[in-house]
Scaffold this motif. Structure first.
Motif, PDB file in Angstrom:
ATOM      1  N   UNK A 192      -3.786 -16.060  -6.032  1.00 20.50           N
ATOM      2  CA  UNK A 192      -3.996 -15.510  -7.360  1.00 20.50           C
ATOM      3  C   UNK A 192      -5.303 -14.766  -7.509  1.00 20.50           C
ATOM      4  N   UNK A 193      -5.441 -14.129  -8.666  1.00 17.12           N
ATOM      5  CA  UNK A 193      -6.646 -13.380  -9.012  1.00 17.12           C
ATOM      6  C   UNK A 193      -7.325 -14.097 -10.175  1.00 17.12           C
ATOM      7  N   UNK A 194      -8.640 -14.260 -10.069  1.00 18.84           N
ATOM      8  CA  UNK A 194      -9.381 -15.085 -11.021  1.00 18.84           C
ATOM      9  C   UNK A 194     -10.566 -14.316 -11.592  1.00 18.84           C
ATOM     10  N   UNK A 195     -10.724 -14.410 -12.903  1.00 18.18           N
ATOM     11  CA  UNK A 195     -11.826 -13.761 -13.618  1.00 18.18           C
ATOM     12  C   UNK A 195     -12.606 -14.829 -14.365  1.00 18.18           C
ATOM     13  N   UNK A 196     -13.837 -15.025 -13.955  1.00 17.61           N
ATOM     14  CA  UNK A 196     -14.682 -16.066 -14.564  1.00 17.61           C
ATOM     15  C   UNK A 196     -13.962 -17.409 -14.657  1.00 17.61           C
ATOM     16  N   UNK A 197     -13.258 -17.744 -13.568  1.00 17.46           N
ATOM     17  CA  UNK A 197     -12.621 -19.048 -13.475  1.00 17.46           C
ATOM     18  C   UNK A 197     -11.243 -19.164 -14.079  1.00 17.46           C
ATOM     19  N   UNK A 198     -10.724 -18.097 -14.686  1.00 19.74           N
ATOM     20  CA  UNK A 198      -9.389 -18.131 -15.286  1.00 19.74           C
ATOM     21  C   UNK A 198      -8.481 -17.137 -14.567  1.00 19.74           C
ATOM     22  N   UNK A 199      -7.267 -17.582 -14.269  1.00 23.22           N
ATOM     23  CA  UNK A 199      -6.343 -16.691 -13.569  1.00 23.22           C
ATOM     24  C   UNK A 199      -5.910 -15.560 -14.491  1.00 23.22           C
ATOM     25  N   UNK A 200      -5.851 -14.344 -13.937  1.00 23.82           N
ATOM     26  CA  UNK A 200      -5.500 -13.174 -14.735  1.00 23.82           C
ATOM     27  C   UNK A 200      -4.322 -12.436 -14.113  1.00 23.82           C
ATOM     28  N   UNK A 201      -3.689 -11.620 -14.948  1.00 15.31           N
ATOM     29  CA  UNK A 201      -2.520 -10.860 -14.524  1.00 15.31           C
ATOM     30  C   UNK A 201      -2.597  -9.454 -15.121  1.00 15.31           C
ATOM     31  N   UNK A 202      -1.932  -8.523 -14.461  1.00 12.66           N
ATOM     32  CA  UNK A 202      -1.844  -7.169 -14.977  1.00 12.66           C
ATOM     33  C   UNK A 202      -1.005  -7.145 -16.249  1.00 12.66           C
ATOM     34  N   UNK A 203      -1.071  -6.026 -16.967  1.00  5.42           N
ATOM     35  CA  UNK A 203      -0.303  -5.900 -18.204  1.00  5.42           C
ATOM     36  C   UNK A 203       1.183  -5.731 -17.894  1.00  5.42           C
TER      37      UNK A 203
ATOM     38  N   UNK B  57      -0.123  -6.521  -9.577  1.00  2.00           N
ATOM     39  CA  UNK B  57      -0.051  -5.075  -9.645  1.00  2.00           C
ATOM     40  C   UNK B  57       0.199  -4.427  -8.300  1.00  2.00           C
ATOM     41  N   UNK B  58      -0.030  -3.121  -8.260  1.00  2.00           N
ATOM     42  CA  UNK B  58       0.217  -2.311  -7.069  1.00  2.00           C
ATOM     43  C   UNK B  58      -1.019  -1.490  -6.742  1.00  2.00           C
ATOM     44  N   UNK B  59      -1.386  -1.449  -5.480  1.00  2.00           N
ATOM     45  CA  UNK B  59      -2.489  -0.613  -5.012  1.00  2.00           C
ATOM     46  C   UNK B  59      -2.009   0.214  -3.833  1.00  2.00           C
ATOM     47  N   UNK B  60      -2.247   1.535  -3.900  1.00  2.00           N
ATOM     48  CA  UNK B  60      -1.917   2.412  -2.777  1.00  2.00           C
ATOM     49  C   UNK B  60      -2.927   3.551  -2.730  1.00  2.00           C
ATOM     50  N   UNK B  61      -2.818   4.351  -1.678  1.00  2.00           N
ATOM     51  CA  UNK B  61      -3.511   5.631  -1.652  1.00  2.00           C
ATOM     52  C   UNK B  61      -2.701   6.607  -2.501  1.00  2.00           C
ATOM     53  N   UNK B  62      -3.225   7.813  -2.705  1.00  2.00           N
ATOM     54  CA  UNK B  62      -2.519   8.776  -3.537  1.00  2.00           C
ATOM     55  C   UNK B  62      -1.274   9.351  -2.863  1.00  2.00           C
ATOM     56  N   UNK B  63      -1.096   9.095  -1.573  1.00  2.00           N
ATOM     57  CA  UNK B  63       0.159   9.486  -0.930  1.00  2.00           C
ATOM     58  C   UNK B  63       1.128   8.311  -0.837  1.00  2.00           C
ATOM     59  N   UNK B  64       0.796   7.227  -1.538  1.00  2.00           N
ATOM     60  CA  UNK B  64       1.707   6.089  -1.621  1.00  2.00           C
ATOM     61  C   UNK B  64       1.578   5.069  -0.522  1.00  2.00           C
ATOM     62  N   UNK B  65       0.625   5.267   0.401  1.00  2.00           N
ATOM     63  CA  UNK B  65       0.451   4.323   1.507  1.00  2.00           C
ATOM     64  C   UNK B  65      -0.339   3.103   1.042  1.00  2.00           C
ATOM     65  N   UNK B  66      -0.035   1.973   1.622  1.00  2.00           N
ATOM     66  CA  UNK B  66      -0.727   0.735   1.272  1.00  2.00           C
ATOM     67  C   UNK B  66      -1.993   0.633   2.129  1.00  2.00           C
TER      68      UNK B  66
ATOM     69  N   UNK C  45      -8.994   7.877  -0.935  1.00  2.00           N
ATOM     70  CA  UNK C  45      -8.622   7.881  -2.346  1.00  2.00           C
ATOM     71  C   UNK C  45      -7.804   6.631  -2.648  1.00  2.00           C
ATOM     72  N   UNK C  46      -7.500   6.409  -3.915  1.00  2.00           N
ATOM     73  CA  UNK C  46      -6.725   5.221  -4.252  1.00  2.00           C
ATOM     74  C   UNK C  46      -6.238   5.241  -5.682  1.00  2.00           C
ATOM     75  N   UNK C  47      -5.195   4.474  -5.933  1.00  2.00           N
ATOM     76  CA  UNK C  47      -4.676   4.271  -7.276  1.00  2.00           C
ATOM     77  C   UNK C  47      -4.236   2.818  -7.398  1.00  2.00           C
ATOM     78  N   UNK C  48      -4.639   2.186  -8.482  1.00  2.00           N
ATOM     79  CA  UNK C  48      -4.211   0.816  -8.781  1.00  2.00           C
ATOM     80  C   UNK C  48      -3.537   0.822 -10.137  1.00  2.00           C
ATOM     81  N   UNK C  49      -2.519   0.000 -10.275  1.00  2.00           N
ATOM     82  CA  UNK C  49      -1.800  -0.041 -11.547  1.00  2.00           C
ATOM     83  C   UNK C  49      -1.175  -1.410 -11.754  1.00  2.00           C
ATOM     84  N   UNK C  50      -0.565  -1.565 -12.915  1.00  2.00           N
ATOM     85  CA  UNK C  50       0.180  -2.792 -13.191  1.00  2.00           C
ATOM     86  C   UNK C  50       1.515  -2.823 -12.454  1.00  2.00           C
ATOM     87  N   UNK C  51       1.808  -1.794 -11.697  1.00  2.00           N
ATOM     88  CA  UNK C  51       3.055  -1.706 -10.937  1.00  2.00           C
ATOM     89  C   UNK C  51       4.135  -0.958 -11.685  1.00  2.00           C
ATOM     90  N   UNK C  52       4.319  -1.279 -12.954  1.00  2.00           N
ATOM     91  CA  UNK C  52       5.398  -0.680 -13.730  1.00  2.00           C
ATOM     92  C   UNK C  52       5.194   0.806 -13.972  1.00  2.00           C
TER      93      UNK C  52
END
Length: 254
Positions: free
Chosen positions: A134-145, A220-229, A235-242
């Motif tokens: 999981x991903x944690x922010x100041x001790x609390x688990x967080x999720x993308x929108x 979420x999803x993270x890739x380069x701008x050509x869609x590679x992981x 370069x890069x793009x991160x998103x909530x995936x949707x």
């Protein structure tokens, strides 16, 4: 092997905290000297002191691990682990008194990022993730929108100078809100559900190394701008995936 990974991941969090203490000391002083590197980007005593501190601690505990840092380059290793460090991400913000700079630490295991830390010492935020935990922010688990449409989605940019003007127009026409809360702060916002995407056209490996595990562990999803992981493609793009594909299609113009 996983115990060894987790021990390193825990060390990464500890080192990010101590890096933040050094950064805050320099951030709160008027004695900071700013120099220009060969590429024109700024560097300070804080950048160098933090990286030296992290390198020394890693070398003491894991002397055979590889290490890549922004200020002092690469050291080879033999364990399959590599530490990737940006001592101060957002140095321009740092030297102008903007509290959105960060300390970035990533742990790579046999070519895959397995742990990452974004520490925002002056914003009082520490975010970390380890693969499968999981991903944690100041001790609390967080999720993308869970937002699925671009209408009303917040899209972050570190700067807009290298954006194609049509991409800006098309995102705004789709109802997206573009803001320049960029650098690592923008990735933190995406991981914690405060924004839907962030786009970076010009990066180095150490700028993005923690982001794959942090974003993916938040759902979420993270890739380069050509869609590679990948995080080291410049370069890069991160998103909530949707909204990932929708944003990617628009920002790949020009």
């Amino acid at each position: 092997m996983e115990d060894s990974r987790s021990a390193r991941a825990s060390l990464g969090v500890e080192l990010a905290r101590s890096a933040g203490e050094i950064a805050r000391r320099w951030f709160d002083t008027s004695a900071l000297t700013v120099e220009a590197k060969q590429d024109g980007s700024p560097v300070t005593q804080a950048d160098r002191e933090i990286e030296q501190h992290i390198r020394a601690q890693v070398a003491e505990q894991y002397p055979n691990d590889a290490f890549l840092g922004e200020e002092f380059g690469e050291t080879e290793g033999t364990t399959g682990y590599r530490w990737i460090v940006d001592p101060i991400d957002g140095t321009k913000s740092f030297v102008h008194g903007v509290p959105l700079y960060a300390n970035l630490i990533a742990l790579e295991e046999n070519g895959t990022i397995v742990a990452g830390v974004i520490n925002l010492p002056s914003a009082d935020v520490l975010m970390h993730a380890e693969r499968g935990k999981g991903c944690w922010k100041n001790g609390k688990q967080v999720h993308v929108s869970d937002k699925t449409e671009l209408d009303g989605a917040y899209v972050m940019a570190t700067w807009l100078e290298d954006w194609h003007p049509d991409s800006i127009v098309d995102l705004q026409s789709a109802g997206a809100v573009i803001r320049t809360w960029g650098d690592a702060y923008g990735y933190m916002m995406v991981a914690s559900g405060q924004a839907e995407a962030i786009v970076d056209y010009t990066t180095q490996a150490y700028d993005l190394a923690p982001m794959p595990v942090i974003i993916e562990e938040a759902g979420g999803t993270f890739t380069s701008l050509d869609g590679a992981r990948e995080f080291d493609g410049g370069n890069g793009i991160a998103s909530n995936g949707a909204v990932h594909d929708s944003v990617l299609k628009i920002v790949n113009q020009g």
